[in-house]
Design a protein around this motif. Structure first.
Motif, mmCIF file in Angstrom:
data_model
loop_
_atom_site.group_PDB
_atom_site.id
_atom_site.type_symbol
_atom_site.label_atom_id
_atom_site.label_comp_id
_atom_site.label_asym_id
_atom_site.label_seq_id
_atom_site.Cartn_x
_atom_site.Cartn_y
_atom_site.Cartn_z
ATOM 1 N N GLN A 196 -27.150 -3.854 -1.504
ATOM 2 C CA GLN A 196 -27.289 -5.184 -0.908
ATOM 3 C C GLN A 196 -26.910 -5.177 0.560
ATOM 4 O OE1 GLN A 196 -24.968 -6.813 -4.153
ATOM 5 N NE2 GLN A 196 -26.512 -8.387 -4.477
ATOM 6 N N ARG B 132 -15.977 -9.893 -5.990
ATOM 7 C CA ARG B 132 -17.162 -10.419 -6.695
ATOM 8 C C ARG B 132 -16.757 -11.423 -7.768
ATOM 9 N NH1 ARG B 132 -22.184 -7.212 -6.704
ATOM 10 N NH2 ARG B 132 -22.021 -5.594 -5.102
ATOM 11 N N GLU B 133 -15.637 -11.169 -8.428
ATOM 12 C CA GLU B 133 -15.172 -12.086 -9.465
ATOM 13 C C GLU B 133 -14.568 -13.344 -8.858
ATOM 14 O OE1 GLU B 133 -12.466 -10.049 -11.986
ATOM 15 O OE2 GLU B 133 -13.840 -8.392 -12.441
ATOM 16 N N LEU C 203 -15.047 -7.571 0.706
ATOM 17 C CA LEU C 203 -16.021 -8.429 0.045
ATOM 18 C C LEU C 203 -17.161 -7.629 -0.577
ATOM 19 C CD1 LEU C 203 -16.225 -11.388 2.568
ATOM 20 C CD2 LEU C 203 -15.755 -11.616 0.126
ATOM 21 N N VAL C 204 -17.630 -6.619 0.125
ATOM 22 C CA VAL C 204 -18.798 -5.878 -0.345
ATOM 23 C C VAL C 204 -18.439 -4.889 -1.447
ATOM 24 C CG1 VAL C 204 -20.582 -4.219 0.350
ATOM 25 C CG2 VAL C 204 -20.046 -6.164 1.826
ATOM 26 N N ALA D 36 -20.559 -12.677 1.145
ATOM 27 C CA ALA D 36 -20.573 -11.291 1.600
ATOM 28 C C ALA D 36 -21.653 -11.075 2.652
ATOM 29 C CB ALA D 36 -20.793 -10.353 0.409
ATOM 30 N N ARG E 275 -17.393 -17.512 -6.222
ATOM 31 C CA ARG E 275 -18.473 -17.999 -7.092
ATOM 32 C C ARG E 275 -19.829 -17.873 -6.406
ATOM 33 N NH1 ARG E 275 -15.662 -23.621 -7.955
ATOM 34 N NH2 ARG E 275 -17.618 -24.263 -8.948
ATOM 35 N N TRP F 164 -20.587 -15.269 -4.305
ATOM 36 C CA TRP F 164 -20.239 -14.005 -3.660
ATOM 37 C C TRP F 164 -21.345 -13.498 -2.739
ATOM 38 C CZ3 TRP F 164 -22.849 -9.357 -3.938
ATOM 39 C CH2 TRP F 164 -22.233 -8.289 -3.274
ATOM 40 N N LYS F 165 -22.579 -13.524 -3.167
ATOM 41 C CA LYS F 165 -23.654 -12.927 -2.383
ATOM 42 C C LYS F 165 -23.775 -13.581 -1.022
ATOM 43 C CE LYS F 165 -28.531 -11.599 -2.662
ATOM 44 N NZ LYS F 165 -29.763 -11.644 -3.517
ATOM 45 N N PRO G 176 -14.578 -4.975 -6.569
ATOM 46 C CA PRO G 176 -15.036 -5.784 -7.708
ATOM 47 C C PRO G 176 -14.280 -7.097 -7.841
ATOM 48 C CG PRO G 176 -14.740 -3.487 -8.355
ATOM 49 C CD PRO G 176 -14.151 -3.622 -6.985
ATOM 50 N N SER H 248 -23.506 0.378 -0.975
ATOM 51 C CA SER H 248 -24.002 -0.943 -1.374
ATOM 52 C C SER H 248 -25.464 -1.120 -0.977
ATOM 53 C CB SER H 248 -23.156 -2.054 -0.736
ATOM 54 O OG SER H 248 -23.748 -3.324 -0.958
#
Length: 303
Positions: free
Chosen positions: A209, A166-167, A159-160, A176, A170, A172-173, A163, A207
């Motif tokens: 984030q 992330r796509e 997940l982190v 994750a 919807r 994702w943030k 790519p 990452s």
């Protein structure tokens, strides 16, 4: 000592996220140089001395009672998952170092169950949020973890860092961050797991984030929830999931995804299943690919 320090860091992170108004505390006078409650404010809310709370937050070798810990949890407005994580940290910092335990394995009967549920995506997650096994629908929906190197078959890592994830998600943030929080819970229970520490280090390096989530001591222990996807083969889906902890192995969780009957998401899952049954394989789960509708078997007319 390291885990004792983690216990103190967790208390500090939880304190920093609250204002006196949030906690229902009478603010002390003076300019606040850092956000959040002051130590003396938490101590007053928990009905302990300021010196005692300071020693707790410094991770000193003290042995608070359960009633004191419950009072501190109430003062810090911890939810059930955060409260349990705090107790895990304290218990494990006092215990002697333990080995990570035997290699994770999934019972053959559980593997058979995953295949038996057929068109319902399902995964078994283990320690560190490792993906131990999944059925073909789960691999079509997300990615085929079997194709990844063994050390990359981990839900948080995928997940982190991937790519494609992330796509796909919807939100994702949020998704994750929740899985990072689940990893945090596992590290609290098993602080001496070298593979977990290596995974955290890798994610922190790659990452920004993840570094923020980890520094904030985010904890996630949801038993159920929902996700929104934009799948490259079948479009938008909204799915519910249930996390079922296995009674004979609390480190393993069966996660099952489902769509509301008769919904567009249910139709999308059915279309994904048709692609599977037509032999299109797991390639449809990867961004940039689509189902070949002409390759699907013809629909059967209902009587």
């Amino acid at each position: 000592m390291g885990q004792s320090a983690e216990f103190g860091k967790f208390l500090k992170a939880m304190r920093s996220r609250l204002s006196p108004e949030d906690a229902g505390a009478e603010a002390t006078s003076g300019v606040r140089r850092v956000p959040g409650l002051r130590r003396e404010e938490v101590a007053r809310l928990a009905d302990v001395s300021t010196d005692y709370y300071i020693r707790l937050e410094q991770g000193r070798n003290i042995h608070p009672s359960r009633s004191v810990l419950d009072s501190v949890a109430r003062a810090l407005r911890l939810d059930a998952g955060q409260h349990a994580h705090m107790l895990d940290l304290l218990e494990n910092c006092a215990a002697s170092p333990r080995s990570p335990g035997p290699e994770q394995s999934v019972r053959p009967a559980l593997r058979q169950l995953l295949e038996a549920v057929g068109d319902i995506p399902a995964l078994v997650l283990g320690r560190r949020t490792d993906v131990l096994v999944g059925n073909r629908m789960a691999y079509l929906l997300f990615t085929d973890f079997r194709d990844l190197p063994a050390h990359e078959r981990n839900l948080t890592r995928w997940l982190v860092l991937d790519p494609g994830a992330r796509e796909l998600f919807r939100d994702w943030k949020a998704v994750a961050a929740d899985e990072a929080g689940a990893l945090r819970v596992d590290v609290g229970r098993h602080p001496n797991d070298p593979e977990a520490n290596q995974l955290v280090g890798e994610l922190a390096v790659h990452s920004e984030q993840f570094r923020q989530w980890w520094a904030g001591h985010r904890v996630a222990t949801r038993s159920a929830g929902s996700i929104r996807l934009h799948h490259p083969a079948v479009g938008d889906l909204e799915l519910n999931f249930e996390n079922l902890v296995l009674p004979d192995d609390p480190d393993q969780t069966l996660r099952v995804y489902s769509a509301k009957p008769g919904s567009p998401s249910s139709d999308a899952l059915a279309l994904l299943s048709l692609g599977l049954n037509a032999g299109t394989g797991s390639a449809v789960a990867h961004p940039g690919t689509t189902l070949d509708l002409e390759a699907l078997p013809p629909a059967t007319a209902e009587s």
